[in-house]
Design a protein around this motif. Structure first.
Motif, PDB file in Angstrom:
ATOM      1  N   ASN A 155       0.671  -1.164  -0.105  1.00  0.00           N
ATOM      2  CA  ASN A 155       0.084  -0.180  -0.185  1.00  0.00           C
ATOM      3  C   ASN A 155       0.770   1.242  -0.103  1.00  0.00           C
ATOM      4  OD1 ASN A 155      -1.804  -2.398   1.700  1.00  0.00           O
ATOM      5  ND2 ASN A 155      -3.270  -0.838   0.686  1.00  0.00           N
ATOM      6  N   HIS A 156       2.134   1.352  -0.761  1.00  0.00           N
ATOM      7  CA  HIS A 156       3.046   2.248  -0.546  1.00  0.00           C
ATOM      8  C   HIS A 156       3.752   2.532  -2.053  1.00  0.00           C
ATOM      9  CE1 HIS A 156       6.236   4.310   2.202  1.00  0.00           C
ATOM     10  NE2 HIS A 156       6.372   5.078   0.975  1.00  0.00           N
ATOM     11  N   GLY A 157       4.439   1.581  -2.624  1.00  0.00           N
ATOM     12  CA  GLY A 157       5.386   1.938  -3.537  1.00  0.00           C
ATOM     13  C   GLY A 157       6.363   0.821  -3.577  1.00  0.00           C
ATOM     14  N   MET A 158       7.485   1.108  -4.191  1.00  0.00           N
ATOM     15  CA  MET A 158       8.628   0.316  -4.451  1.00  0.00           C
ATOM     16  C   MET A 158       9.969   0.827  -3.939  1.00  0.00           C
ATOM     17  SD  MET A 158      10.526   1.088  -7.565  1.00  0.00           S
ATOM     18  CE  MET A 158       9.991   1.380  -9.180  1.00  0.00           C
ATOM     19  N   ILE A 159      10.837  -0.042  -3.667  1.00  0.00           N
ATOM     20  CA  ILE A 159      12.229   0.356  -3.551  1.00  0.00           C
ATOM     21  C   ILE A 159      13.187  -0.530  -3.947  1.00  0.00           C
ATOM     22  CG2 ILE A 159      12.375  -0.886  -1.167  1.00  0.00           C
ATOM     23  CD1 ILE A 159      13.782   2.139  -0.259  1.00  0.00           C
ATOM     24  N   VAL A 160      14.432   0.172  -4.429  1.00  0.00           N
ATOM     25  CA  VAL A 160      15.340  -0.660  -5.401  1.00  0.00           C
ATOM     26  C   VAL A 160      16.660  -0.221  -4.900  1.00  0.00           C
ATOM     27  CG1 VAL A 160      13.982  -1.166  -7.277  1.00  0.00           C
ATOM     28  CG2 VAL A 160      15.378   0.756  -7.204  1.00  0.00           C
ATOM     29  N   THR A 161      17.743  -0.903  -4.936  1.00  0.00           N
ATOM     30  CA  THR A 161      19.059  -0.804  -4.560  1.00  0.00           C
ATOM     31  C   THR A 161      19.992  -0.851  -5.862  1.00  0.00           C
ATOM     32  OG1 THR A 161      19.867  -2.720  -4.080  1.00  0.00           O
ATOM     33  CG2 THR A 161      19.138  -1.287  -2.139  1.00  0.00           C
ATOM     34  N   GLY A 162      21.113  -0.286  -5.959  1.00  0.00           N
ATOM     35  CA  GLY A 162      21.947  -0.282  -7.035  1.00  0.00           C
ATOM     36  C   GLY A 162      23.445  -0.172  -6.696  1.00  0.00           C
ATOM     37  N   ARG A 163      24.405  -0.495  -7.441  1.00  0.00           N
ATOM     38  CA  ARG A 163      25.941  -0.256  -7.018  1.00  0.00           C
ATOM     39  C   ARG A 163      26.221   1.242  -6.939  1.00  0.00           C
ATOM     40  NH1 ARG A 163      26.118  -2.281 -12.116  1.00  0.00           N
ATOM     41  NH2 ARG A 163      27.033  -1.118 -13.656  1.00  0.00           N
ATOM     42  N   ASP A 164      25.344   1.978  -7.709  1.00  0.00           N
ATOM     43  CA  ASP A 164      25.720   3.476  -7.594  1.00  0.00           C
ATOM     44  C   ASP A 164      24.072   3.983  -8.021  1.00  0.00           C
ATOM     45  OD1 ASP A 164      25.460   3.185 -10.412  1.00  0.00           O
ATOM     46  OD2 ASP A 164      27.489   3.204 -10.495  1.00  0.00           O
ATOM     47  N   VAL A 165      24.167   5.459  -8.076  1.00  0.00           N
ATOM     48  CA  VAL A 165      22.855   6.006  -8.322  1.00  0.00           C
ATOM     49  C   VAL A 165      22.162   5.731  -9.855  1.00  0.00           C
ATOM     50  CG1 VAL A 165      21.803   8.276  -8.676  1.00  0.00           C
ATOM     51  CG2 VAL A 165      23.304   7.847  -6.632  1.00  0.00           C
ATOM     52  N   LYS A 166      23.157   5.720 -10.733  1.00  0.00           N
ATOM     53  CA  LYS A 166      22.783   5.325 -12.230  1.00  0.00           C
ATOM     54  C   LYS A 166      21.962   4.058 -12.044  1.00  0.00           C
ATOM     55  CE  LYS A 166      24.602   5.215 -16.894  1.00  0.00           C
ATOM     56  NZ  LYS A 166      25.749   5.423 -17.890  1.00  0.00           N
ATOM     57  N   THR A 167      22.814   3.093 -11.777  1.00  0.00           N
ATOM     58  CA  THR A 167      22.264   1.695 -11.553  1.00  0.00           C
ATOM     59  C   THR A 167      21.140   1.528 -10.924  1.00  0.00           C
ATOM     60  OG1 THR A 167      24.661   1.078 -11.514  1.00  0.00           O
ATOM     61  CG2 THR A 167      22.757  -0.696 -11.001  1.00  0.00           C
ATOM     62  N   ALA A 168      20.805   2.187  -9.731  1.00  0.00           N
ATOM     63  CA  ALA A 168      19.602   2.088  -8.787  1.00  0.00           C
ATOM     64  C   ALA A 168      18.419   2.687  -9.780  1.00  0.00           C
ATOM     65  CB  ALA A 168      19.896   2.860  -7.636  1.00  0.00           C
ATOM     66  N   LEU A 169      18.673   3.870 -10.456  1.00  0.00           N
ATOM     67  CA  LEU A 169      17.721   4.766 -11.123  1.00  0.00           C
ATOM     68  C   LEU A 169      17.378   3.500 -12.293  1.00  0.00           C
ATOM     69  CD1 LEU A 169      16.051   7.117 -11.795  1.00  0.00           C
ATOM     70  CD2 LEU A 169      17.814   7.894 -13.272  1.00  0.00           C
ATOM     71  N   ALA A 170      18.113   2.968 -12.958  1.00  0.00           N
ATOM     72  CA  ALA A 170      17.964   2.129 -14.172  1.00  0.00           C
ATOM     73  C   ALA A 170      16.892   0.730 -13.489  1.00  0.00           C
ATOM     74  CB  ALA A 170      19.047   1.512 -14.882  1.00  0.00           C
ATOM     75  N   ALA A 171      17.330   0.616 -12.400  1.00  0.00           N
ATOM     76  CA  ALA A 171      16.630  -0.552 -11.774  1.00  0.00           C
ATOM     77  C   ALA A 171      15.313  -0.159 -11.556  1.00  0.00           C
ATOM     78  CB  ALA A 171      17.324  -1.086 -10.554  1.00  0.00           C
ATOM     79  N   ALA A 172      15.168   0.942 -10.932  1.00  0.00           N
ATOM     80  CA  ALA A 172      13.812   1.221 -10.747  1.00  0.00           C
ATOM     81  C   ALA A 172      12.636   1.583 -11.980  1.00  0.00           C
ATOM     82  CB  ALA A 172      13.647   2.826 -10.343  1.00  0.00           C
TER      83      ALA A 172
END
Length: 217
Positions: A155-172
């Motif tokens: 009931n909220h959203g999603m959360i992802v991680t990555g080795r860096d900001v660019k990778t985490a953004l791509a994962a989202a």
């Protein structure tokens, strides 16, 4: 450019990009980046269309901010994830439509597509609903992300991680795309799920496909 200054720039740009891509709106969601002395995270109340380097907060992972600005209310979740998963260099949290819709059903994202394996397992789990900005939400998020690099938040959203900001953004972006495709497939019928052997084969293939680094989320 110092480590913190670079992190501020990357976090601000990633948060604006989430707005441009339609993955966040207004002041929803947040972005963080690990630095030597803790993390840089978007400040409370900043919006996707106006975030600049000054709209970020440098703080330790136990909550001590070095800036006057107030960090995002979700800083405990970001800090808990960075403490629990040393390989994570960045955390991205969004209220993207398809992921949020699935999270509001309280459902995981199953192995309907081989790319689900890129998040570390045979599914992307959905954590139970807990009030936003609380240590309890941080706890359930960490648990849902064991052996994973993403989870849905009930009931909220999603959360992802990555080795860096660019990778985490791509994962989202990738997670939102998969959630949208899954809901589309469900609207037309019952998606065929891949079995454990097929997902294991995918993970093995990911180790060499396009260079291992390109598949990490």
């Amino acid at each position: 450019m110092s480590e913190v200054a670079q992190a501020r720039d990357e976090v601000a740009r990633a948060y604006r990009e989430l707005g441009r891509l339609g993955l966040n709106f207004g002041s929803a969601g947040n972005v963080s980046c690990r630095v030597t002395e803790g993390m840089v995270i978007t400040r409370s109340g900043t919006t996707v269309d106006a975030t600049a380097e000054g709209d970020t907060v440098w703080m330790t992972l136990d909550g001590n901010a070095t800036d006057a600005a107030v960090p995002s209310s979700e800083w405990p979740m970001h800090a808990a994830i960075l403490r629990s998963f040393p390989e994570a260099g960045s955390v991205v949290h969004t209220h993207a439509d398809a992921c949020t819709a699935l999270a509001c059903l309280g459902e995981r994202l199953p192995a309907f597509h081989y790319m689900v394996a890129g998040f570390g397992g045979d599914d992307v789990r959905c954590a139970p609903y807990v009030t936003f900005g609380t240590p309890e939400l941080a706890e359930v998020a960490v648990e849902a992300m064991r052996e994973r690099t993403a989870c849905l938040l009930g009931n909220h959203g999603m959360i992802v991680t990555g080795r860096d900001v660019k990778t985490a953004l791509a994962a989202a972006v990738r997670l939102e795309t998969l959630a949208r495709q899954y809901l589309l497939a469900r609207s037309a019928g019952t998606p065929r799920l891949l079995d454990a052997g097929q997902m294991d084969a995918t993970r093995e293939r990911y180790k060499t496909y396009g260079g291992a680094a390109s598949t990490q989320v």
